[in-house]
Design a protein around this motif. Structure first.
Motif, PDB file in Angstrom:
ATOM      1  N   THR A 100       0.817  -1.219   0.000  1.00 18.32           N
ATOM      2  CA  THR A 100       0.000   0.000   0.000  1.00 18.32           C
ATOM      3  C   THR A 100       0.856   1.277   0.000  1.00 18.32           C
ATOM      4  N   GLY A 101       2.151   1.119  -0.151  1.00 23.70           N
ATOM      5  CA  GLY A 101       3.044   2.274  -0.161  1.00 23.70           C
ATOM      6  C   GLY A 101       3.426   2.704   1.247  1.00 23.70           C
ATOM      7  N   PHE A 157       7.842   7.276   0.185  1.00 30.07           N
ATOM      8  CA  PHE A 157       7.170   5.997  -0.063  1.00 30.07           C
ATOM      9  C   PHE A 157       7.031   5.704  -1.547  1.00 30.07           C
ATOM     10  N   GLN A 192      -6.187  -1.286  -1.665  1.00 28.54           N
ATOM     11  CA  GLN A 192      -6.176  -0.051  -0.868  1.00 28.54           C
ATOM     12  C   GLN A 192      -7.593   0.471  -0.642  1.00 28.54           C
ATOM     13  N   TRP A 205       0.479   5.462  -3.379  1.00 27.77           N
ATOM     14  CA  TRP A 205      -0.011   5.461  -1.987  1.00 27.77           C
ATOM     15  C   TRP A 205      -1.225   6.367  -1.780  1.00 27.77           C
TER      16      TRP A 205
END
Ligand code: SF4
Ligand code: SF4
Length: 361
Positions: free
Chosen positions: A165-166, A329, A256, A338
């Protein structure tokens, strides 16, 4: 102001310490500044959601911080308990017996944190409440029972990178974290692994850890039957050669969004009874579900708190990037956008991405 709405307040304290003003004291000040002293009433059961860290991991939130938060909640006469739900993958936290032993091993004993540890979805991860949400991906979500039945939630999140998900923060902590095992499977279902045959040595370790039996070693190379794969990611963590990785052709965006919808379900019915604290420290590249911790990507940033998890995660990202001078990230997990979890969380009404940062000394 945005329209007629006040921006969500995010309270932040940096890492600077001085005599009488160390990080534990600053955690208490942050707690009070965020209004958490008035959040819970006498005898209310408060689920303090925390990731106890996988066995061998060293990056999770130190228990001494949890202790300060627990003591603060108890001051109001409420009854906090530390909690997390079992993992989908087979590791040190996939059933309540192992999970509690792992929590104890990592320092989360009653003597240390002044509260009991209760695994939220029970012994084998089957104790959950089906919560109606009526959202894009889910009509209902399966929230771990102890969290669903608690009067309130205080989410303590280790803010760091995450391979799928970063980043992982408040939304992921309560979304993925409070889904029961079958709920976690629903969130992971679209993310599939891929074997690199040039690296695989055919040892079969991944196959032994794959619960649905999706992996077979054929001709000294592992092969994955994606029709059986549940997307748990256990094989990725297990392979000693790092021959298995997420197939980025599969949809992490969907995961996500699903996490955000689970977070929505975890908070349903608890309006005015939830608080979030992000510990933006020890900012490692990946999840604390791994049985080790890599070096931090950058210096510690501080601790932030808000009753709006979306504002809090957005502010945490901004603080990280401001200190680092780059999109940390994005740089670490190049194939993950993200921002997806934040955008979807805002869209479904979990919170707002615009915020006002309030510094707490
Ligand atoms: S664990 Fe890794 S090296 Fe061993 S068979 Fe599986 S993919 Fe190949
Ligand atoms: S093949 Fe799929 S189900 Fe099996 S361990 Fe890997 S991710 Fe999990």
């Amino acid at each position: 102001m945005t329209g007629d709405r006040m921006k969500s307040k995010v309270f932040f304290t940096d890492m600077k310490g001085s005599p009488g003003s160390g990080m534990l004291v600053k955690t208490e000040r942050l707690f009070d500044a965020a209004g958490y002293s008035d959040l819970f009433k006498k005898r209310e059961l408060v689920a303090v959601k925390i990731h106890f860290g996988e066995r061998g991991n060293t990056a999770f939130i130190p228990p001494i911080y949890a202790r300060r938060v627990v003591d603060r909640i108890k001051t109001a006469g409420a009854r906090p308990f530390l909690t997390d739900a079992n993992t989908l993958y087979v590791g040190g936290r996939s059933n309540a017996a192992s999970h509690i032993v792992t929590a104890l091993t990592n320092g989360f004993s009653y003597a240390t944190v002044n509260a009991p540890v209760i695994i939220a979805d029970g012994l084998t991860g089957k104790e959950y409440v089906e919560v109606d949400v009526g959202l894009e991906h889910f009509a209902s979500v399966r929230i771990a029972g102890a969290a669903a039945h608690a009067d309130g939630i205080m989410a303590l999140s280790h803010f760091k990178g995450h391979e799928m998900t970063g980043f992982g923060g408040a939304i992921k902590n309560i979304g993925m974290g409070l889904g029961c095992r079958s709920g976690k499977q629903q969130m992971h279902a679209d993310v599939k692994p891929k074997v690199d045959p040039a690296i695989c040595i055919g040892c079969g370790k991944c196959s032994r850890w794959c619960q649905p039996g999706a992996i077979k070693v054929v001709g000294e190379r592992a092969q994955i039957d994606l029709s059986l794969c549940q997307g748990c990611g256990e094989c990725i963590v297990t392979c000693p050669q790092q021959a298995i990785a997420v197939d980025w052709g599969t949809d992490t965006k969907l995961m996500q969004e699903k996490i955000a919808e689970y977070a929505f379900g975890a908070l349903a019915g608890k309006e005015g009874k939830v608080g979030f604290i992000n510990f933006i420290m020890n900012i490692t590249p990946d999840c604390d579900c791994w049985g080790y911790s890599d070096a931090a990507l950058m210096p510690d940033v501080g601790i932030a708190a808000s009753t709006d998890p979306v504002a809090l995660d957005q502010a945490s990202i901004d603080l990280v990037n401001e200190v680092a001078g780059r999109d940390v990230f994005k740089e670490t997990h190049k194939n993950v956008d993200w921002s997806v979890q934040l955008a979807h969380a805002e869209k479904i009404g979990l919170g707002h991405r615009d915020y006002e940062l309030v510094k707490v000394g």
